[in-house]
Write an enzyme that holds these catalytic residues in place. Structure first.
Site, PDB file in Angstrom:
ATOM      1  N   ARG A  50      30.894  39.644  34.616  1.00  0.00           N
ATOM      2  CA  ARG A  50      29.886  39.776  35.691  1.00  0.00           C
ATOM      3  C   ARG A  50      28.370  39.313  35.049  1.00  0.00           C
ATOM      4  O   ARG A  50      28.330  39.628  33.842  1.00  0.00           O
ATOM      5  CB  ARG A  50      29.664  41.054  36.166  1.00  0.00           C
ATOM      6  CG  ARG A  50      30.648  41.470  37.241  1.00  0.00           C
ATOM      7  CD  ARG A  50      30.703  40.647  38.580  1.00  0.00           C
ATOM      8  NE  ARG A  50      31.800  41.112  39.596  1.00  0.00           N
ATOM      9  CZ  ARG A  50      33.062  40.806  39.459  1.00  0.00           C
ATOM     10  NH1 ARG A  50      33.354  39.750  38.754  1.00  0.00           N
ATOM     11  NH2 ARG A  50      33.918  41.105  40.538  1.00  0.00           N
TER      12      ARG A  50
ATOM     13  N   HIS B  81      32.160  30.686  38.684  1.00  0.00           N
ATOM     14  CA  HIS B  81      32.996  31.880  38.842  1.00  0.00           C
ATOM     15  C   HIS B  81      34.442  31.419  39.271  1.00  0.00           C
ATOM     16  O   HIS B  81      34.692  31.894  40.429  1.00  0.00           O
ATOM     17  CB  HIS B  81      32.303  32.657  40.050  1.00  0.00           C
ATOM     18  CG  HIS B  81      32.690  34.043  39.969  1.00  0.00           C
ATOM     19  ND1 HIS B  81      31.958  35.197  40.246  1.00  0.00           N
ATOM     20  CD2 HIS B  81      33.974  34.737  39.935  1.00  0.00           C
ATOM     21  CE1 HIS B  81      32.492  36.513  40.076  1.00  0.00           C
ATOM     22  NE2 HIS B  81      33.844  36.000  40.145  1.00  0.00           N
TER      23      HIS B  81
HETATM   24  P1  NDP Z   1      40.397  46.993  33.697  1.00  0.00           P
HETATM   25  O1  NDP Z   1      39.583  48.184  34.683  1.00  0.00           O
HETATM   26  O2  NDP Z   1      41.753  46.992  33.947  1.00  0.00           O
HETATM   27  O3  NDP Z   1      39.555  47.244  32.312  1.00  0.00           O
HETATM   28  C1  NDP Z   1      38.330  47.269  32.037  1.00  0.00           C
HETATM   29  C2  NDP Z   1      38.298  47.558  30.423  1.00  0.00           C
HETATM   30  O4  NDP Z   1      36.795  47.782  30.053  1.00  0.00           O
HETATM   31  C3  NDP Z   1      39.138  48.612  29.966  1.00  0.00           C
HETATM   32  O5  NDP Z   1      39.770  48.380  28.619  1.00  0.00           O
HETATM   33  C4  NDP Z   1      38.009  49.706  29.892  1.00  0.00           C
HETATM   34  O6  NDP Z   1      38.344  51.105  28.861  1.00  0.00           O
HETATM   35  C5  NDP Z   1      36.800  49.022  29.286  1.00  0.00           C
HETATM   36  N1  NDP Z   1      35.642  49.583  29.740  1.00  0.00           N
HETATM   37  C6  NDP Z   1      34.975  49.940  30.817  1.00  0.00           C
HETATM   38  N2  NDP Z   1      33.789  50.554  30.687  1.00  0.00           N
HETATM   39  C7  NDP Z   1      33.672  50.431  29.084  1.00  0.00           C
HETATM   40  C8  NDP Z   1      32.533  51.045  28.484  1.00  0.00           C
HETATM   41  N3  NDP Z   1      31.466  51.623  28.957  1.00  0.00           N
HETATM   42  N4  NDP Z   1      32.673  50.911  27.199  1.00  0.00           N
HETATM   43  C9  NDP Z   1      33.797  50.183  26.472  1.00  0.00           C
HETATM   44  N5  NDP Z   1      34.982  49.853  27.277  1.00  0.00           N
HETATM   45  C10 NDP Z   1      34.806  49.775  28.621  1.00  0.00           C
HETATM   46  O7  NDP Z   1      39.679  45.680  34.525  1.00  0.00           O
HETATM   47  P2  NDP Z   1      40.213  44.295  34.597  1.00  0.00           P
HETATM   48  O8  NDP Z   1      40.604  43.723  33.169  1.00  0.00           O
HETATM   49  O9  NDP Z   1      41.281  44.056  35.794  1.00  0.00           O
HETATM   50  O10 NDP Z   1      38.866  43.408  35.125  1.00  0.00           O
HETATM   51  C11 NDP Z   1      37.755  43.424  34.024  1.00  0.00           C
HETATM   52  C12 NDP Z   1      36.437  42.661  34.860  1.00  0.00           C
HETATM   53  O11 NDP Z   1      36.653  41.327  35.029  1.00  0.00           O
HETATM   54  C13 NDP Z   1      36.456  43.046  36.473  1.00  0.00           C
HETATM   55  O12 NDP Z   1      35.873  44.190  36.616  1.00  0.00           O
HETATM   56  C14 NDP Z   1      35.626  41.841  36.773  1.00  0.00           C
HETATM   57  O13 NDP Z   1      34.362  42.241  36.745  1.00  0.00           O
HETATM   58  C15 NDP Z   1      36.059  40.584  36.083  1.00  0.00           C
HETATM   59  N6  NDP Z   1      36.890  39.671  36.673  1.00  0.00           N
HETATM   60  C16 NDP Z   1      36.214  38.458  36.870  1.00  0.00           C
HETATM   61  C17 NDP Z   1      36.740  37.448  37.548  1.00  0.00           C
HETATM   62  C18 NDP Z   1      36.415  35.955  37.388  1.00  0.00           C
HETATM   63  O14 NDP Z   1      36.814  34.884  38.079  1.00  0.00           O
HETATM   64  N7  NDP Z   1      35.074  35.616  36.625  1.00  0.00           N
HETATM   65  C19 NDP Z   1      38.088  37.599  38.108  1.00  0.00           C
HETATM   66  C20 NDP Z   1      38.537  39.072  37.944  1.00  0.00           C
HETATM   67  C21 NDP Z   1      37.858  40.070  37.229  1.00  0.00           C
HETATM   68  P3  NDP Z   1      39.537  51.795  28.981  1.00  0.00           P
HETATM   69  O15 NDP Z   1      40.769  51.174  28.881  1.00  0.00           O
HETATM   70  O16 NDP Z   1      39.193  52.942  28.165  1.00  0.00           O
HETATM   71  O17 NDP Z   1      39.289  52.613  30.219  1.00  0.00           O
HETATM   72  C1  OXD Z   2      37.222  39.646  40.875  1.00  0.00           C
HETATM   73  C2  OXD Z   2      36.348  38.425  40.594  1.00  0.00           C
HETATM   74  O1  OXD Z   2      36.478  40.554  40.567  1.00  0.00           O
HETATM   75  O2  OXD Z   2      36.965  37.270  41.226  1.00  0.00           O
HETATM   76  O3  OXD Z   2      38.214  39.633  41.087  1.00  0.00           O
HETATM   77  O4  OXD Z   2      35.345  38.269  40.119  1.00  0.00           O
END
Ligand code: NDP
Ligand code: OXD
Length: 306
Positions: free
Chosen positions: A221, A269
């Site tokens: 993001r 994006h």
């Molecule tokens: P998940 O919820 O599966 O994974 C999030 C990860 O981040 C987990 O490993 C979590 O730790 C870690 N995390 C969260 N908060 C913290 C923190 N404060 N400190 C350290 N680690 C932290 O999400 P996804 O992998 O499915 O997606 C990640 C992000 O990707 C989405 O939230 C979205 O914003 C972005 N995205 C972007 C897209 C694009 O087209 N650009 C498309 C899809 C998603 P833990 O495992 O310990 O919970």
């Molecule tokens: C998502 C994205 O969060 O597309 O899925 O950014």
């Protein structure tokens, strides 16, 4: 069973058709103000009025992986918030991140410039050992990205909130191990969710701790990144470049310096797109599971915000 669909900036008719085909037993309708209360909702960036009117929802299915926009709204207190759980995104994210890392590591941008000038030149091969990649977030997408990069034999490390074990990836967890994670990272791939804890995490302090010649790939993001801090570190030479797919304001405003910065590659994006058919199949499966009283994956922890 009633399903209401409220997805802004989305071609909604195809979602309605797909959901009706996948759930013929359900009454699937596009939400309009004053619509009857529904059991489940399929949403993307709904207005607050939608949530205020649909207080009895049992589940809200977000048609993206990130729920940061949804979590800023007042949600029905008892509704489960369910995000997309891969649904075809992780392979796209792995492609995108590997492409960005390899483009930088192999200096393909430099070759493109040379070739455009008709130059047949070679650059000295670089060592993978000098390009350790750090992945922020080891969730559904980050873990897949880390594993894909490890398959290309980059030294890969990952950082998450709780401890993880991922084959081929050196794992770090929590704020206590953040600096160690950064100190050994040259190429940083951000796949954290946007929460109050992670907003602005890519600031001067964090990016300044990367190895000299660092490279930043932000595919999570825009609000994770402090734009001015990135530019300052690129201009000082501490960072070699950045590939940015997400921005604080999208579309990226025409006057934003990222468009023209020589060390920044911008994409709109698009690193991992929501795939409609895969997403509908996943949501329909989860709605049926919930109706049978079974648990589903991808339920957002409202306290953590992801
Ligand atoms: P998940 O919820 O599966 O994974 C999030 C990860 O981040 C987990 O490993 C979590 O730790 C870690 N995390 C969260 N908060 C913290 C923190 N404060 N400190 C350290 N680690 C932290 O999400 P996804 O992998 O499915 O997606 C990640 C992000 O990707 C989405 O939230 C979205 O914003 C972005 N995205 C972007 C897209 C694009 O087209 N650009 C498309 C899809 C998603 P833990 O495992 O310990 O919970
Ligand atoms: C998502 C994205 O969060 O597309 O899925 O950014």
């Amino acid at each position: 069973m009633r399903i209401t669909v409220c997805c802004t900036d989305t071609k909604i008719q195809r979602w309605l058709d797909g959901l009706r085909a996948a759930l013929p037993e359900a009454d699937v309708q596009e939400w309009r103000p004053g619509a009857a209360p529904a059991d489940h909702a399929v949403v993307w960036a709904p207005p607050q009025q939608f949530l205020d009117e649909q207080q009895g929802l049992r589940a809200l299915f977000n048609i993206g992986a990130g729920v940061d926009a949804l979590m800023k709204l007042r949600l029905p207190p008892d509704a489960l918030v369910v995000r997309l759980d891969d649904a075809g995104m992780s392979v796209q994210m792995a492609e995108f991140a590997c492409h960005a890392v390899i483009r930088h590591f192999r200096e393909l941008d430099g070759y493109e410039r040379d070739v455009a000038q008709g130059k047949w030149t070679f650059r000295k091969p670089r060592s993978r050992a000098d390009f350790p990649v750090g992945v922020l977030g080891l969730g559904v997408l980050g873990r897949r990205v880390a594993q894909a990069l490890a398959a290309f034999e980059f030294p890969v490390r990952g950082w998450s909130r709780s401890a993880h074990a991922v084959a081929g990836v050196e794992c770090f967890a929590g704020s206590g191990q953040f600096d160690d994670f950064l100190a050994g990272t040259r190429v940083l791939v951000n796949l954290l969710p946007l929460t109050p804890e992670t907003e602005n995490i890519l600031d001067r302090r964090t990016l300044g701790r990367l190895r000299p010649g660092g490279y930043v790939i932000n595919v999570a993001r825009g609000a994770h990144l402090v734009d001015a801090d990135l530019i300052a570190l690129l201009d000082s030479g501490h960072l070699a470049g950045a590939a940015l797919d997400v921005f604080r304001t999208e579309p990226l405003p025409a006057e934003h310096p990222f468009w023209r910065h020589p060390k920044i590659v911008v994409t709109p994006h698009t690193s991992a797109r929501t795939l409609r058919d895969e997403s509908i199949a996943q949501i329909a499966g989860k709605i049926r599971a919930l109706e049978r009283g079974e648990p589903v994956a991808g339920v957002v922890d409202r306290k953590k915000g992801y």
